[in-house]
Write an enzyme that holds these catalytic residues in place. Structure first.
Site, PDB file in Angstrom:
ATOM      1  N   PRO A  70      -9.521  -2.855   9.044  1.00 18.95           N
ATOM      2  CA  PRO A  70      -8.870  -1.842   8.231  1.00 18.95           C
ATOM      3  C   PRO A  70      -7.992  -2.207   7.063  1.00 18.95           C
ATOM      4  O   PRO A  70      -7.442  -3.008   7.094  1.00 18.95           O
ATOM      5  CB  PRO A  70      -7.979  -1.167   9.256  1.00 18.95           C
ATOM      6  CG  PRO A  70      -7.458  -2.069   9.941  1.00 18.95           C
ATOM      7  CD  PRO A  70      -8.490  -3.134  10.167  1.00 18.95           C
ATOM      8  N   GLY A  71      -8.024  -1.305   6.072  1.00 15.75           N
ATOM      9  CA  GLY A  71      -7.359  -1.492   4.787  1.00 15.75           C
ATOM     10  C   GLY A  71      -6.716  -0.257   4.618  1.00 15.75           C
ATOM     11  O   GLY A  71      -5.521  -0.111   4.757  1.00 15.75           O
ATOM     12  N   ARG A  72      -7.219   0.627   4.009  1.00  8.03           N
ATOM     13  CA  ARG A  72      -6.682   2.016   3.567  1.00  8.03           C
ATOM     14  C   ARG A  72      -5.921   2.757   4.769  1.00  8.03           C
ATOM     15  O   ARG A  72      -4.856   3.136   4.510  1.00  8.03           O
ATOM     16  CB  ARG A  72      -7.951   2.950   3.284  1.00  8.03           C
ATOM     17  CG  ARG A  72      -7.539   4.248   2.330  1.00  8.03           C
ATOM     18  CD  ARG A  72      -8.845   4.934   2.239  1.00  8.03           C
ATOM     19  NE  ARG A  72      -9.985   4.356   1.591  1.00  8.03           N
ATOM     20  CZ  ARG A  72     -10.187   4.253   0.215  1.00  8.03           C
ATOM     21  NH1 ARG A  72      -9.474   4.717  -0.497  1.00  8.03           N
ATOM     22  NH2 ARG A  72     -11.286   3.717  -0.231  1.00  8.03           N
ATOM     23  N   CYS A 108      -6.281   3.442 -23.991  1.00  2.00           N
ATOM     24  CA  CYS A 108      -7.342   3.975 -24.962  1.00  2.00           C
ATOM     25  C   CYS A 108      -8.810   4.040 -24.577  1.00  2.00           C
ATOM     26  O   CYS A 108      -9.802   3.368 -24.525  1.00  2.00           O
ATOM     27  CB  CYS A 108      -7.437   2.881 -26.420  1.00  2.00           C
ATOM     28  SG  CYS A 108      -5.826   2.751 -27.120  1.00  2.00           S
TER      29      CYS A 108
HETATM   30  C1  LIG Z   1     -13.206  -3.284   1.839  1.00  2.00           C
HETATM   31  C2  LIG Z   1     -13.739  -3.779   3.060  1.00  2.00           C
HETATM   32  C3  LIG Z   1     -12.881  -3.476   4.420  1.00  2.00           C
HETATM   33  C4  LIG Z   1     -11.907  -2.506   4.274  1.00  2.00           C
HETATM   34  O1  LIG Z   1     -12.132  -1.292   3.962  1.00  2.00           O
HETATM   35  P1  LIG Z   1     -10.836   0.159   4.179  1.00  2.00           P
HETATM   36  O2  LIG Z   1     -11.847   1.360   3.802  1.00  2.00           O
HETATM   37  O3  LIG Z   1     -10.004  -0.250   3.315  1.00  2.00           O
HETATM   38  O4  LIG Z   1     -10.673   0.223   5.609  1.00  2.00           O
HETATM   39  C5  LIG Z   1     -13.320  -3.990   5.351  1.00  2.00           C
HETATM   40  N1  LIG Z   1     -14.221  -4.897   5.823  1.00  2.00           N
HETATM   41  C6  LIG Z   1     -15.117  -5.108   4.398  1.00  2.00           C
HETATM   42  C7  LIG Z   1     -16.210  -6.206   4.567  1.00  2.00           C
HETATM   43  C8  LIG Z   1     -14.849  -4.639   3.230  1.00  2.00           C
HETATM   44  O5  LIG Z   1     -15.357  -5.028   2.095  1.00  2.00           O
END
Ligand SMILES: *Cc1c(COP(=O)(O)O)cnc(C)c1O
Length: 404
Positions: A269-271, A338
């Site tokens: 997970p990231g977001r 711009c």
């Molecule tokens: C970008 C990415 C993530 C993270 O995605 P989120 O939507 O931020 O949770 C995880 N795995 C891979 C392979 C990604 O490219």
């Protein structure tokens, strides 16, 4: 977000005071929210204790990664740079997975030398390259293969990755072919099946479908996968009417899957971990009227925060000092760059604004600073972390001299 005596607070700190010390534009993260997100994520899946690899591309601030690491998280990296910063943050290589469609031989060599958990390959050519390098180093390398499950994640087309027309992963036929190839290889050990459907996914159903596809493909492959890497992609509420991702249903679907397949689960997970922890503080430089529009020209721009320009995404904007006088004008919030796409949002009902007023753009913790650039020769903003009433500088604003 809370106001106290008309002052916007982040945790216990007045945003006005942050600006006095750090100026604008500045990225500000809430530690309390980070901790909440991490604990909620862990709790949602606690019955099978997955390995959670934070997606570094969503936010690559070294000090923030150090904080995330303290919760036992690993890292999902997509370049040698992201691998380097994860190791620098002290993340155990045995908790690092490497994804991406175009890993160079240099990146593969580096990943092998650092003994990371898995290189998740995305083509037969990459598998052959990994094998060649492993052989020359007389090593056995642990790999995964990323399957493209051909599923519509019902998200923005720019951030969908699991449909057959997307460049990511391999189709089932190629997948099965690679499984056979790997089973004969002396230098690669196929341990993982990986998938990632895309990003900002708010519906759990695409994930349920994905698990069905995995079940079917694994049966056909007749291979034992020690790990199933389900990727990331869980969405957050940027706008009031966004629905909430149903973690409980996703968790149940995974538990059903694990009854049939004894594998360890990895998430990336990231977001969902950092999206809502970030605020971009900015100041109104000028206000001007062109035709019927009132342009609110901010000192933050698309180089600082690119999501609106790149995806047309909409982010809440809040005043730092509440005035309780509504403007009759339509405000278009733009940056100084711009490009006509250098625009954050258009609002019909906002408090009356004056030049030099301070504003905060919300939910910028994911794909904010990591997507920022020096376009128009603009230095990158400062980054700070708020913990209760404490402010910690976690990255200095770039200096003009850094740009040359
Ligand atoms: C970008 C990415 C993530 C993270 O995605 P989120 O939507 O931020 O949770 C995880 N795995 C891979 C392979 C990604 O490219």
């Amino acid at each position: 977000m809370k106001y106290f005596n008309r002052n916007l607070l982040i945790e216990k700190v007045k945003v006005k005071n942050i600006v006095k010390k750090f100026s604008t534009p500045t990225y500000c993260y809430s530690y309390k929210k980070l901790k909440e997100n991490i604990n909620n994520f862990k709790k949602s899946f606690n019955s099978f204790s997955p390995l959670v690899c934070f997606s570094i591309k969503s936010n690559n601030n070294l000090n923030l990664i150090k904080e995330i690491k303290k919760f036992g998280f690993g890292a999902d990296v997509v370049s040698i740079g992201e691998l380097m910063i994860s190791l620098k943050a002290g993340i155990d290589p045995k908790k690092i997975v490497f994804s991406g469609v175009g890993k160079t031989s240099e990146e593969i060599k580096n990943a092998i030398d650092k003994k990371i958990l898995l290189i998740n390959a995305e083509s037969k050519s990459e598998i052959i390259e990994i094998e060649k390098i492993a052989k020359s180093k007389k090593k056995i390398v642990n790999v995964g293969i990323r399957l493209n499950p051909n599923i519509d994640a019902k998200t923005l087309k720019q951030i969908s990755t699991g449909k057959k027309e997307d460049k990511f992963g391999v189709d089932e036929k190629t997948f099965l072919n690679i499984v056979n190839y790997a089973s004969l290889s002396k230098n690669i050990n196929l341990k993982c099946l990986s998938v990632h459907l895309g990003s900002q996914i708010l519906d759990h159903k695409p994930y349920e479908k994905m698990l069905k596809v995995l079940d079917k493909t694994i049966r056909k492959s007749n291979h034992n996968f020690e790990f199933i890497d389900l990727g990331g992609g869980m969405g957050i509420s940027y706008e009031k009417n966004n629905k909430k991702f149903n973690y409980s249903k996703y968790n149940n679907a995974i538990k059903r899957f694990l009854k049939k397949h004894k594998s360890n689960v990895i998430f990336e997970p990231g977001r969902s971990i950092v999206g809502n922890i970030g605020y971009l503080i900015s100041k109104v430089i000028y206000i001007k009227k062109n035709n019927k529009k009132h342009f609110i020209i901010l000192d933050a721009a698309m180089n600082d925060f690119m999501r609106p320009a790149l995806y047309g995404s909409n982010h809440k904007i809040l005043p730092v000092i509440k005035k309780n006088i509504l403007s009759k004008n339509i405000y278009e919030f733009v940056g100084p760059i711009c490009e006509s796409t250098d625009k954050f949002t258009t609002l019909k009902k906002f408090q009356k604004l004056d030049e030099k007023d301070l504003l905060v753009i919300c939910d910028v913790g994911a794909y904010g600073i990591s997507l920022s650039s020096n376009y128009n020769m603009r230095p990158k903003p400062a980054e700070i972390l708020i913990k209760g009433s404490k402010i910690k500088a976690i990255k200095k604003r770039q200096k003009l001299t850094d740009l040359i």
